[in-house]
Design a protein around this motif. Structure first.
Motif, short mmCIF file in Angstrom:
data_model
loop_
_atom_site.label_atom_id
_atom_site.label_comp_id
_atom_site.label_asym_id
_atom_site.label_seq_id
_atom_site.Cartn_x
_atom_site.Cartn_y
_atom_site.Cartn_z
N UNK A 1 49.09 19.32 12.32
CA UNK A 1 49.34 17.89 12.43
C UNK A 1 48.21 17.25 13.23
N UNK A 2 47.98 15.98 12.96
CA UNK A 2 47.00 15.19 13.69
C UNK A 2 47.62 13.84 13.99
N UNK A 3 47.18 13.19 15.06
CA UNK A 3 47.70 11.86 15.35
C UNK A 3 46.58 10.85 15.39
N UNK A 4 46.94 9.59 15.16
CA UNK A 4 45.98 8.50 15.12
C UNK A 4 45.98 7.74 16.44
N UNK A 5 44.81 7.23 16.80
CA UNK A 5 44.65 6.44 18.01
C UNK A 5 43.83 5.20 17.67
N UNK B 1 44.86 19.79 21.12
CA UNK B 1 43.67 19.36 21.80
C UNK B 1 43.11 18.05 21.27
N UNK B 2 42.12 17.57 22.01
CA UNK B 2 41.34 16.39 21.65
C UNK B 2 39.93 16.90 21.44
N UNK B 3 39.55 17.14 20.20
CA UNK B 3 38.33 17.93 19.98
C UNK B 3 37.54 17.52 18.74
N UNK B 4 37.75 16.33 18.20
CA UNK B 4 37.02 16.00 16.98
C UNK B 4 36.88 14.51 16.74
N UNK C 1 50.68 14.50 19.05
CA UNK C 1 50.70 13.12 19.55
C UNK C 1 50.19 13.00 20.98
N UNK C 2 50.01 14.10 21.68
CA UNK C 2 49.80 14.04 23.13
C UNK C 2 48.35 14.02 23.63
N UNK D 1 59.35 16.86 32.11
CA UNK D 1 58.85 15.71 32.85
C UNK D 1 58.08 14.73 31.99
N UNK D 2 57.57 15.17 30.85
CA UNK D 2 56.80 14.33 29.95
C UNK D 2 57.23 14.60 28.52
N UNK D 3 57.35 13.54 27.74
CA UNK D 3 57.66 13.71 26.31
C UNK D 3 56.95 12.60 25.53
N UNK D 4 56.53 12.92 24.31
CA UNK D 4 55.83 11.92 23.49
C UNK D 4 56.81 11.02 22.75
N UNK D 5 56.34 9.80 22.49
CA UNK D 5 57.07 8.85 21.67
C UNK D 5 56.37 8.78 20.32
N UNK D 6 57.10 9.10 19.25
CA UNK D 6 56.49 9.22 17.92
C UNK D 6 57.17 8.28 16.94
N UNK D 7 56.38 7.54 16.18
CA UNK D 7 56.92 6.70 15.12
C UNK D 7 57.59 7.59 14.07
N UNK D 8 58.72 7.15 13.58
CA UNK D 8 59.51 8.01 12.69
C UNK D 8 58.94 8.10 11.27
#
Length: 327
Positions: free
Chosen positions: A36-40, A86-89, A123-124, A291-298
């Motif tokens: 999986x990959x997430x968008x920013x 990771x954040x690697x690309x 997502x993180x 202590x931390x959790x991501x918020x993800x669009x459904x």
């Protein structure tokens, strides 16, 4: 491998799924099969032509989660089969994450939190590192009041959690009624609806006119003027978006410390990569501790309809991070 390839800067119509050569490992890299990959927001800026992106035709995308399938020379601590994130690309010199495989710098990744799915983990990375560095840059301390602008957004919702976990007293700005429950659930004690209340009013209401010792501004641009107004004398401001022409008189007259976080610097300049990996390991520990959790669009997207994910991100109507299912 299959990848979403951008043929020209501009419209999302310039994306197409194509077969391209598999990446070849270099020293210090691991080959990861991406789940999986997430968008920013930075991904859309690169798509539009921000000159930090890879040469066209290009594979974009910064964040990912997946499984290591090959370990390169001079890599320690990882083995085939390890699940990582990771954040690697997605910038100059680095393959993007909207593809089945990525050759990732091993310094820029960490083991995926055991209690998260691949979608959640993807997502993180960028938002967690950015929020972490913004809080560190502002030297936020326990019991201090902190104002977090854009608190229901990608970086903002993680910043609220990190600040709360640190013991700070969090005030969150949001734009929608539905966002209030989200940010309170993440630890915000006070909520400001920025369309309804001006900085002078909420500074008076919440800080008795003294201002906030720390401001984390994830909105940036013209909103930085609001941060300057809301900050206390000798306050510390961290922003993640400083592309603006601003009057810095308030920064001078209040003696403010003003810092900018640009999370892609380690990839662009090969500086501080180890720091990013260390942050991700600490975030993973916090996630596993609840202590931390991501918020993800459904809403769900695959590689073929990922351009619609870019459009959704551009619209500003997503409820949380947009995640692309790659495998």
């Amino acid at each position: 491998m299959k990848a979403l390839v951008l043929s020209a800067f501009g419209s999302t119509d310039n994306f197409a799924v194509d077969n391209i050569p598999d990446p070849v490992l270099k020293q210090g890299q691991v080959l990861v099969r991406i789940a999986a990959a997430s968008l920013n927001p930075i991904d859309n800026k690169i798509r539009e032509g921000l000159p930090i992106g890879p040469a066209l035709p290009a594979v974009l995308g910064c964040d990912f989660s997946g499984t290591i399938v090959e370990v390169g020379d001079n890599v320690t601590g990882y083995s085939i089969g390890d699940e990582v994130f990771g954040l690697a690309g997605g910038v100059k010199g680095h393959g993007g994450t909207l593809a089945e495989l990525i050759a990732a710098d091993a310094r820029l990744i960490a083991r995926k939190p055991r209690n998260l799915s691949m979608r959640q983990a993807a997502a993180l990375p960028l938002v967690s590192i950015t929020a972490w560095e913004a809080i560190a840059r502002a030297n936020l301390k326990a019991s201090e009041q902190v104002l977090i602008h854009g608190a229901a957004g990608g970086v903002g919702h993680i910043a609220v959690q990190l600040a709360h976990d640190l013991g700070a007293v969090v005030t969150a700005t949001v734009g929608k009624d539905s966002d209030e429950a989200i940010v309170r659930g993440f630890g915000a004690e006070q909520v400001v609806f920025y369309r309804q209340e001006k900085p002078a009013d909420y500074v008076s209401r919440i800080t008795q006119g003294r201002g906030f010792p720390v401001v984390i501004d994830t909105v940036g641009g013209e909103n930085l003027a609001n941060s300057f107004q809301a900050a206390a004398i000798s306050g510390r401001i961290s922003t993640t978006a400083s592309r603006a022409t601003l009057d810095l008189t308030p920064v001078h007259s209040k003696g403010l410390t003003f810092g900018v976080v640009f999370t892609l610097i380690p990839m662009l300049y090969d500086i501080g990569a180890d720091t990013h990996g260390d942050i991700l390991r600490q975030v993973a520990t916090m996630v596993e501790s609840g202590l931390v959790k991501p918020l993800i669009d459904e809403r769900r997207f695959g590689l073929a309809d990922a351009p619609a994910g870019y459009d959704l991100l551009q619209s500003g109507s997503a409820k949380g991070k947009i995640v692309i299912d790659v495998a």
